[in-house]
Design a protein around this motif. Structure first.
Motif, PDB file in Angstrom:
ATOM      1  N   GLY A  79       7.448  -1.763  -3.038  1.00  0.00           N
ATOM      2  CA  GLY A  79       6.966  -0.439  -2.658  1.00  0.00           C
ATOM      3  C   GLY A  79       5.854  -0.542  -1.639  1.00  0.00           C
ATOM      4  N   PRO A  80       5.431   0.581  -1.106  1.00  0.00           N
ATOM      5  CA  PRO A  80       4.334   0.560  -0.135  1.00  0.00           C
ATOM      6  C   PRO A  80       3.008   0.243  -0.817  1.00  0.00           C
ATOM      7  N   SER A  81       2.140  -0.417  -0.103  1.00  0.00           N
ATOM      8  CA  SER A  81       0.814  -0.744  -0.616  1.00  0.00           C
ATOM      9  C   SER A  81      -0.086   0.467  -0.536  1.00  0.00           C
ATOM     10  N   PRO A  82      -1.085   0.537  -1.417  1.00  0.00           N
ATOM     11  CA  PRO A  82      -2.052   1.634  -1.303  1.00  0.00           C
ATOM     12  C   PRO A  82      -2.905   1.439  -0.049  1.00  0.00           C
ATOM     13  N   PRO A  83      -3.575   2.464   0.400  1.00  0.00           N
ATOM     14  CA  PRO A  83      -4.383   2.318   1.608  1.00  0.00           C
ATOM     15  C   PRO A  83      -5.515   1.308   1.407  1.00  0.00           C
ATOM     16  N   VAL A  84      -5.834   0.612   2.474  1.00  0.00           N
ATOM     17  CA  VAL A  84      -6.875  -0.411   2.432  1.00  0.00           C
ATOM     18  C   VAL A  84      -8.228   0.268   2.292  1.00  0.00           C
ATOM     19  N   PRO A  85      -9.095  -0.226   1.384  1.00  0.00           N
ATOM     20  CA  PRO A  85     -10.419   0.385   1.190  1.00  0.00           C
ATOM     21  C   PRO A  85     -11.282   0.296   2.448  1.00  0.00           C
ATOM     22  N   GLN A  86     -12.260   1.190   2.527  1.00  0.00           N
ATOM     23  CA  GLN A  86     -13.133   1.251   3.692  1.00  0.00           C
ATOM     24  C   GLN A  86     -14.212   0.178   3.666  1.00  0.00           C
ATOM     25  N   THR A  87     -14.636  -0.239   2.483  1.00  0.00           N
ATOM     26  CA  THR A  87     -15.719  -1.217   2.388  1.00  0.00           C
ATOM     27  C   THR A  87     -15.192  -2.553   1.884  1.00  0.00           C
ATOM     28  N   GLN A  89     -16.688  -4.386  -0.315  1.00  0.00           N
ATOM     29  CA  GLN A  89     -16.907  -4.474  -1.739  1.00  0.00           C
ATOM     30  C   GLN A  89     -15.724  -3.877  -2.495  1.00  0.00           C
ATOM     31  N   ALA A  90     -15.126  -2.858  -1.968  1.00  0.00           N
ATOM     32  CA  ALA A  90     -13.977  -2.227  -2.615  1.00  0.00           C
ATOM     33  C   ALA A  90     -12.700  -3.057  -2.444  1.00  0.00           C
ATOM     34  N   LEU A  91     -12.724  -4.020  -1.519  1.00  0.00           N
ATOM     35  CA  LEU A  91     -11.545  -4.852  -1.317  1.00  0.00           C
ATOM     36  C   LEU A  91     -11.255  -5.747  -2.520  1.00  0.00           C
ATOM     37  N   ILE A  92     -12.297  -6.107  -3.280  1.00  0.00           N
ATOM     38  CA  ILE A  92     -12.120  -7.014  -4.398  1.00  0.00           C
ATOM     39  C   ILE A  92     -11.375  -6.285  -5.500  1.00  0.00           C
ATOM     40  N   GLY A  93     -10.165  -6.713  -5.739  1.00  0.00           N
ATOM     41  CA  GLY A  93      -9.347  -6.149  -6.804  1.00  0.00           C
ATOM     42  C   GLY A  93      -8.767  -4.790  -6.499  1.00  0.00           C
ATOM     43  N   TRP A  94      -8.662  -4.378  -5.240  1.00  0.00           N
ATOM     44  CA  TRP A  94      -8.193  -3.040  -4.915  1.00  0.00           C
ATOM     45  C   TRP A  94      -6.727  -2.837  -5.258  1.00  0.00           C
ATOM     46  N   ARG A  95      -5.929  -3.902  -5.223  1.00  0.00           N
ATOM     47  CA  ARG A  95      -4.522  -3.742  -5.580  1.00  0.00           C
ATOM     48  C   ARG A  95      -4.331  -3.758  -7.096  1.00  0.00           C
ATOM     49  N   SER A  96      -5.184  -4.486  -7.804  1.00  0.00           N
ATOM     50  CA  SER A  96      -5.003  -4.570  -9.251  1.00  0.00           C
ATOM     51  C   SER A  96      -5.477  -3.315  -9.963  1.00  0.00           C
ATOM     52  N   GLY A  97      -6.123  -2.436  -9.286  1.00  0.00           N
ATOM     53  CA  GLY A  97      -6.560  -1.180  -9.892  1.00  0.00           C
ATOM     54  C   GLY A  97      -5.417  -0.213 -10.120  1.00  0.00           C
ATOM     55  N   HIS A  98      -4.313  -0.403  -9.453  1.00  0.00           N
ATOM     56  CA  HIS A  98      -3.154   0.475  -9.601  1.00  0.00           C
ATOM     57  C   HIS A  98      -2.211  -0.119 -10.642  1.00  0.00           C
ATOM     58  N   SER A  99      -1.748   0.704 -11.543  1.00  0.00           N
ATOM     59  CA  SER A  99      -0.938   0.202 -12.654  1.00  0.00           C
ATOM     60  C   SER A  99       0.406  -0.365 -12.182  1.00  0.00           C
TER      61      SER A  99
END
Length: 126
Positions: A79-87, A89-99
């Motif tokens: 599936g498509p990836s979620p949008p890339v975070p702006q910061t 700091q938010a990059l760490i674990g940004w994909r694992s936050g989605h179920s």
């Protein structure tokens, strides 16, 4: 150390030539004797080649042939990836936050951490 000693010794050219002639003679004798001792191997190889040719002529039944490969897209859906975070700091674990992007598809691992000393008999400690 042995190499330096060997390098300083004089080389006997006649002796080296005799060794070479002996090697050549052994090779020639071996080539002459080989057909007498091992020619049956060439006949066995010819028989093997004939068997292989005969086996290639046999038609393989349909149920024994290999099936074509199933396309990978049939089983794996990306599936498509979620949008890339702006910061950053938010990059760490940004994909694992989605179920739906979790690495643990079957839930969290429940291996309890415990000390083996609690189960160890007390008599063994003395």
């Amino acid at each position: 150390m042995a190499d330096s000693k060997r390098a300083s010794e004089a080389i006997n050219v006649v002796h080296q030539d005799e060794i070479w002639r002996a090697h050549v003679k052994v090779e020639k004798v071996s080539a002459d004797v080989w057909p007498k001792r091992w020619s049956f191997l060439t006949e066995a190889y010819k028989e093997y080649e004939m068997e292989c040719v005969n086996l290639k002529r046999v038609k393989i039944p349909h149920h024994q042939t290999a099936r074509p490969l199933t396309p990978l897209e049939k089983y794996v859906h990306v599936g498509p990836s979620p949008p890339v975070p702006q910061t950053t700091q938010a990059l760490i674990g940004w994909r694992s936050g989605h179920s739906h992007l979790q690495l643990e598809k079957f839930g969290t691992v429940h291996h309890g951490r415990r000390s083996f000393l609690k189960d160890w008999p007390l008599d063994a400690c003395y």
